[in-house]
Design an enzyme around this catalytic site. Structure first.
Site, PDB file in Angstrom:
ATOM      1  N   TYR A 207     -12.749  -2.431  -2.854  1.00 49.16           N
ATOM      2  CA  TYR A 207     -12.949  -2.282  -1.418  1.00 49.16           C
ATOM      3  C   TYR A 207     -14.459  -2.264  -1.413  1.00 49.16           C
ATOM      4  O   TYR A 207     -14.948  -1.928  -0.418  1.00 49.16           O
ATOM      5  CB  TYR A 207     -12.376  -1.294  -0.777  1.00 49.16           C
ATOM      6  CG  TYR A 207     -10.671  -1.511  -0.339  1.00 49.16           C
ATOM      7  CD1 TYR A 207     -10.397  -2.759   0.454  1.00 49.16           C
ATOM      8  CD2 TYR A 207      -9.848  -0.737  -0.497  1.00 49.16           C
ATOM      9  CE1 TYR A 207      -9.156  -2.854   0.999  1.00 49.16           C
ATOM     10  CE2 TYR A 207      -8.355  -0.964  -0.208  1.00 49.16           C
ATOM     11  CZ  TYR A 207      -8.279  -2.180   0.574  1.00 49.16           C
ATOM     12  OH  TYR A 207      -6.829  -2.388   1.009  1.00 49.16           O
TER      13      TYR A 207
ATOM     14  N   LYS B 172       0.842  -1.186  -0.223  1.00 49.82           N
ATOM     15  CA  LYS B 172      -0.113  -0.068   0.066  1.00 49.82           C
ATOM     16  C   LYS B 172       0.957   1.186   0.070  1.00 49.82           C
ATOM     17  O   LYS B 172       2.179   1.212   0.165  1.00 49.82           O
ATOM     18  CB  LYS B 172      -0.852  -0.061   1.368  1.00 49.82           C
ATOM     19  CG  LYS B 172      -1.920  -1.231   1.265  1.00 49.82           C
ATOM     20  CD  LYS B 172      -2.738  -1.113   2.634  1.00 49.82           C
ATOM     21  CE  LYS B 172      -4.030  -2.138   2.482  1.00 49.82           C
ATOM     22  NZ  LYS B 172      -4.574  -2.138   3.767  1.00 49.82           N
TER      23      LYS B 172
ATOM     24  N   ASN C 239      -1.512   0.128   7.377  1.00 49.21           N
ATOM     25  CA  ASN C 239      -0.797  -1.205   7.761  1.00 49.21           C
ATOM     26  C   ASN C 239      -0.187  -2.003   6.593  1.00 49.21           C
ATOM     27  O   ASN C 239      -0.146  -3.297   6.553  1.00 49.21           O
ATOM     28  CB  ASN C 239      -2.112  -2.074   8.495  1.00 49.21           C
ATOM     29  CG  ASN C 239      -3.558  -2.313   7.346  1.00 49.21           C
ATOM     30  OD1 ASN C 239      -3.176  -1.941   6.333  1.00 49.21           O
ATOM     31  ND2 ASN C 239      -4.226  -3.165   7.478  1.00 49.21           N
TER      32      ASN C 239
HETATM   33  P1  IDP Z   1      -7.376  -6.685   5.806  1.00 52.33           P
HETATM   34  O1  IDP Z   1      -6.769  -5.768   4.789  1.00 52.33           O
HETATM   35  O2  IDP Z   1      -6.528  -7.593   6.924  1.00 52.33           O
HETATM   36  O3  IDP Z   1      -7.921  -7.856   4.967  1.00 52.33           O
HETATM   37  P2  IDP Z   1     -10.045  -5.732   6.317  1.00 52.33           P
HETATM   38  O4  IDP Z   1     -10.813  -5.995   7.204  1.00 52.33           O
HETATM   39  O5  IDP Z   1     -10.432  -6.426   4.841  1.00 52.33           O
HETATM   40  O6  IDP Z   1      -8.706  -6.207   6.421  1.00 52.33           O
HETATM   41  O7  IDP Z   1      -9.850  -4.228   5.886  1.00 52.33           O
HETATM   42  C1  IDP Z   1      -9.356  -3.648   4.732  1.00 52.33           C
HETATM   43  C2  IDP Z   1      -8.559  -2.745   4.982  1.00 52.33           C
HETATM   44  O8  IDP Z   1      -9.097  -1.462   5.555  1.00 52.33           O
HETATM   45  C3  IDP Z   1      -7.352  -2.764   6.363  1.00 52.33           C
HETATM   46  O9  IDP Z   1      -6.191  -3.418   5.817  1.00 52.33           O
HETATM   47  C4  IDP Z   1      -7.193  -1.316   6.802  1.00 52.33           C
HETATM   48  O10 IDP Z   1      -6.066  -0.623   5.857  1.00 52.33           O
HETATM   49  C5  IDP Z   1      -8.523  -0.609   6.565  1.00 52.33           C
HETATM   50  N1  IDP Z   1      -9.405  -0.737   7.979  1.00 52.33           N
HETATM   51  C6  IDP Z   1     -10.149  -1.783   8.425  1.00 52.33           C
HETATM   52  N2  IDP Z   1     -10.485  -1.617   9.435  1.00 52.33           N
HETATM   53  C7  IDP Z   1     -10.149  -0.390   9.781  1.00 52.33           C
HETATM   54  C8  IDP Z   1     -10.404   0.570  11.047  1.00 52.33           C
HETATM   55  O11 IDP Z   1     -11.026   0.235  11.877  1.00 52.33           O
HETATM   56  N3  IDP Z   1      -9.948   1.744  10.885  1.00 52.33           N
HETATM   57  C9  IDP Z   1      -9.149   2.336   9.863  1.00 52.33           C
HETATM   58  N4  IDP Z   1      -8.894   1.442   8.671  1.00 52.33           N
HETATM   59  C10 IDP Z   1      -9.250   0.088   8.800  1.00 52.33           C
END
Ligand code: IDP
Ligand code: MG
Length: 150
Positions: A49, A9, A112
């Protein structure tokens, strides 16, 4: 061969961690099948997304992923989806296991570092969304028989 989509990312790109992500996946034994460095369009971001549309973090997620280029890759191997998710670590970096990328290089869920497909079915869908069939390279790697049992 099972494939999974990996994105370094914008935070990973800006911080110079593309090589670190690739090195860990190579070392794991996974085989690279496709790669491109691109600025993500709003349309691609929204399709990728779509499942998160309506969630509180959705707008921030879309602006994050379109804020700077990403390194998009398809990796393959037996259990590639599970293996890559494990190497990335939990979504929230403070819950990611030590030794995972998100533990070792990140602090916040909204920064992340990587994306990885979460199921085999989504791996197929996401690789098809990000890559044209002709961009996927099907190649025999010399060491395959020392990494893949079959
Ligand atoms: P993943 O990337 O581990 O599959 P997902 O639940 O699919 O996680 O969420 C997609 C992305 O959305 C996450 O990697 C993160 O960057 C972002 N994200 C998910 N939950 C949150 C949150 O509570 N706050 C801010 N960003 C979030
Ligand atoms: Mg996800």
């Amino acid at each position: 061969m099972e494939k999974t989509l990996v994105l370094v990312k914008p935070d990973g790109v800006q911080r110079g961690l593309i090589g670190e992500v690739i090195a860990r996946l190579e070392r794991r034994g996974l085989r690279l099948a496709a790669a491109k460095f691109i600025a993500v369009s709003l349309e691609l971001a929204e399709t990728h997304y779509a499942i998160h549309k309506g969630k509180p973090f959705y707008d921030g997620l879309i602006s994050y992923i379109t804020s700077s280029p990403v390194m998009a890759m398809a990796w393959e191997g037996p259990n590639a989806v599970a293996a890559v998710r494990q190497t990335m670590g939990a979504t929230r970096p403070t819950e990611a296991a030590p030794g995972t990328l998100r533990h070792d290089f990140a602090l916040e869920i909204g920064r992340n570092l990587t994306h990885a497909s979460d199921t085999v079915e989504n791996g197929e869908k996401e690789v098809a969304l990000w890559f044209k069939p002709e961009e996927l390279v099907d190649w025999p790697r010399e060491i395959d028989r020392w990494v893949f049992e079959k």
